[in-house]
Design an enzyme around this catalytic site. Structure first.
Site, PDB file in Angstrom:
ATOM      1  N   HIS A  16       0.915  -0.998  -0.060  1.00 19.52           N
ATOM      2  CA  HIS A  16       0.076   0.011   0.010  1.00 19.52           C
ATOM      3  C   HIS A  16       0.817   1.285   0.169  1.00 19.52           C
ATOM      4  O   HIS A  16       1.984   1.248   0.586  1.00 19.52           O
ATOM      5  CB  HIS A  16      -0.950   0.100   1.269  1.00 19.52           C
ATOM      6  N   ASP A  58       3.239  -3.986   8.150  1.00 25.96           N
ATOM      7  CA  ASP A  58       1.951  -3.300   7.887  1.00 25.96           C
ATOM      8  C   ASP A  58       0.927  -3.984   8.174  1.00 25.96           C
ATOM      9  O   ASP A  58       0.528  -4.992   7.295  1.00 25.96           O
ATOM     10  CB  ASP A  58       1.765  -2.775   6.442  1.00 25.96           C
ATOM     11  N   GLN A  86      -4.436  -4.541   7.387  1.00 26.84           N
ATOM     12  CA  GLN A  86      -5.435  -5.718   7.038  1.00 26.84           C
ATOM     13  C   GLN A  86      -5.306  -6.928   7.876  1.00 26.84           C
ATOM     14  O   GLN A  86      -6.284  -7.750   8.005  1.00 26.84           O
ATOM     15  CB  GLN A  86      -5.330  -5.838   5.623  1.00 26.84           C
ATOM     16  N   LYS A 138     -10.603  -0.102  10.427  1.00 25.34           N
ATOM     17  CA  LYS A 138     -10.643  -1.147   9.729  1.00 25.34           C
ATOM     18  C   LYS A 138     -11.213  -2.413  10.423  1.00 25.34           C
ATOM     19  O   LYS A 138     -11.179  -3.478   9.940  1.00 25.34           O
ATOM     20  CB  LYS A 138      -9.382  -1.483   8.785  1.00 25.34           C
ATOM     21  N   CYS A 152      -4.809   2.288  -3.745  1.00 22.11           N
ATOM     22  CA  CYS A 152      -3.598   3.000  -3.064  1.00 22.11           C
ATOM     23  C   CYS A 152      -2.451   1.967  -3.048  1.00 22.11           C
ATOM     24  O   CYS A 152      -1.540   1.828  -2.204  1.00 22.11           O
ATOM     25  CB  CYS A 152      -3.711   3.283  -1.727  1.00 22.11           C
TER      26      CYS A 152
HETATM   27  N1  PMP Z   1      -1.870  -0.434   4.587  1.00 25.09           N
HETATM   28  C1  PMP Z   1      -2.629  -1.346   4.020  1.00 25.09           C
HETATM   29  C2  PMP Z   1      -2.582  -2.572   3.638  1.00 25.09           C
HETATM   30  C3  PMP Z   1      -4.198  -0.701   3.887  1.00 25.09           C
HETATM   31  O1  PMP Z   1      -5.170  -1.454   3.430  1.00 25.09           O
HETATM   32  C4  PMP Z   1      -4.457   0.495   4.465  1.00 25.09           C
HETATM   33  C5  PMP Z   1      -5.790   1.050   4.254  1.00 25.09           C
HETATM   34  N2  PMP Z   1      -6.441   0.967   3.049  1.00 25.09           N
HETATM   35  C6  PMP Z   1      -3.337   1.473   4.895  1.00 25.09           C
HETATM   36  C7  PMP Z   1      -2.050   0.773   5.023  1.00 25.09           C
HETATM   37  C8  PMP Z   1      -3.477   2.823   5.192  1.00 25.09           C
HETATM   38  O2  PMP Z   1      -4.339   2.816   6.465  1.00 25.09           O
HETATM   39  P1  PMP Z   1      -4.884   4.119   6.951  1.00 25.09           P
HETATM   40  O3  PMP Z   1      -5.568   4.762   5.738  1.00 25.09           O
HETATM   41  O4  PMP Z   1      -5.956   3.665   7.888  1.00 25.09           O
HETATM   42  O5  PMP Z   1      -3.689   5.089   7.497  1.00 25.09           O
END
Ligand code: PMP
Length: 399
Positions: free
Chosen positions: A114, A188, A191, A214, A354
């Site tokens: 991401h 990270d 998920q 999430k 993203c």
């Molecule tokens: N890493 C992953 C794998 C994600 O799915 C996301 C959110 N889509 C993020 C990082 C970023 O999280 P946040 O927008 O809550 O900071």
């Protein structure tokens, strides 16, 4: 899992909500905990000597302790409240990365990261970024990780579960490889933590980042967990109130961990909401949450496989995947597809999620993505497939 009744937004709403990887819905328990705090328990924390503030502080710190227990941390001090995964990763890139790495060092990531686990590392000047590949079945290619890690690798930072492919990575194996050269392992967990039981004592990570929104909690708060010795060593990310010990005009000293990383008034009500989300998930049991995900994902993959024009991007092996299913339908643009699905009462995400470099790697501009949470159902999967059939007909795609 019979929990839909716990989610007010789902009751009486016939939308098939299949976008939980972007953000999950909230159970009554979370809404109520935040409401009660705002109505009768609210004051700033760690400041006032009066009772309401002391009670708010106790509630805020109790939420930290709940999160610590939830991920198996040995002490609540290992849990830093941040704004979310993105902030946690920026903090690490700046303070564990930029502050400590020197020109010629490298950081190993993967092609499925991401942007939150990519762009902050691009801020590092003179540091080489290396990208591990995927196998043909969309798993992390460990051989590629092993090839990339060398004596100048200081950090290996990889997703615990891809938000696009659903791929779950073997953090213990990554640890083994990184450990050979003494590199730090960052996961990270945006998920991973909402969907699988996580115990940081055996995960293999040195740092773990995740977001409350999430995992059935509110927006505006997330976590950075770190090994105590590393958190001691790391310098603060932001300066300001709450994070100091002594302050002079020209110099200051820091409060103990975790407070040295929590400058300013923290997200107090959000922390209470996260604590309630953790209570809710604990009540369900993370093994049950994972089982539900596996069953539903298995069912969805089976149903999607009946449509030859659907291509799924992600592992076929349910052992190494979670409930984020990216797909395309023939050459229909995913944005058009999601609009048609929406007209048929099905909410999916469409775009690059993203993870633009991953789209390049896959050789496609975008995918549509259906993603699940504890309240997702087989009926919603059926409605997704029905919606896809409508779209196929509309675009004259033979099934
Ligand atoms: N890493 C992953 C794998 C994600 O799915 C996301 C959110 N889509 C993020 C990082 C970023 O999280 P946040 O927008 O809550 O900071």
């Amino acid at each position: 899992m019979d929990v839909r009744k716990d989610f007010p937004i789902l009751a009486g709403n016939d939308l098939a909500f299949l976008d939980s990887a972007a953000s999950s819905q909230k159970p009554e328990m979370v809404i109520e905990a935040m409401d009660t705090m705002l109505r009768s328990g609210y004051a700033n924390v760690h400041r006032g000597a009066y009772r309401l503030s002391a009670e708010a502080t106790d509630a805020y710190e109790a939420a930290r302790a709940k999160v610590a227990r939830f991920i198996g941390a040995t002490s609540p001090a290992e849990v830093i409240f941040t704004r979310g995964t993105t902030t946690s990763m920026n903090m690490l890139a700046a303070k564990w990365g930029a502050d400590r790495l020197v020109a010629g060092d490298n950081v190993v990531l993967s092609v499925m990261e991401h942007h939150a686990n990519l762009v902050p590392w691009q801020f590092l000047k003179g540091i080489e970024l290396r990208f591990a590949r995927l196998t043909d079945d969309f798993a992390l290619d460990l051989e590629s990780v092993a090839e990339l890690v060398d004596e100048r690798t200081r950090i290996v930072s990889i997703t615990g579960m891809s938000n696009v492919l659903g791929t779950i990575t073997p953090v213990d194996r990554i640890r083994e490889i990184a450990g050979r050269v003494g590199a730090t392992v960052i996961v990270d967990g945006a998920q991973l933590v909402p969907h699988l039981p996580v115990d940081v004592t055996d995960l293999g990570a040195d740092f773990l980042a995740f977001s409350a929104h999430k995992m059935l909690g509110p927006t505006g708060i997330g976590v950075l967990w770190g090994r105590p010795a590393l958190l001691e060593e790391m310098e603060p990310f932001e300066g300001g109130g709450e994070m100091i010990d002594e302050v002079g005009l020209y110099e200051s000293t820091w409060a103990p961990v975790p407070h040295k990383f929590e400058a300013g008034t923290p997200p107090i009500v959000e922390a209470i909401g996260l604590g309630a989300a953790v209570d809710y998930l604990t009540g369900l049991g993370m093994d049950a949450v994972r089982k539900h995900d596996v069953e539903l994902t298995g069912y969805a993959l089976e149903r999607l496989a009946t449509m030859p024009a659907v291509t799924v991007y992600g592992p076929t092996d349910l052992e190494i995947r979670g409930g984020a299913i990216s797909f395309t339908l023939g050459d229909v643009h995913p944005h058009d597809l999601s609009t048609i699905l929406d007209e048929n009462g099905v909410a999916v995400r469409a775009g690059h999620h993203c993870a633009r470099p991953l789209m390049d790697h896959l050789g496609i501009p975008a995918t549509a993505r259906a993603s699940f949470s504890v309240y997702s159902s087989g009926d919603e999967v059926d409605r997704l497939v029905d919606g896809l059939k409508v779209a196929a007909k509309l675009f004259d795609i033979r099934q």
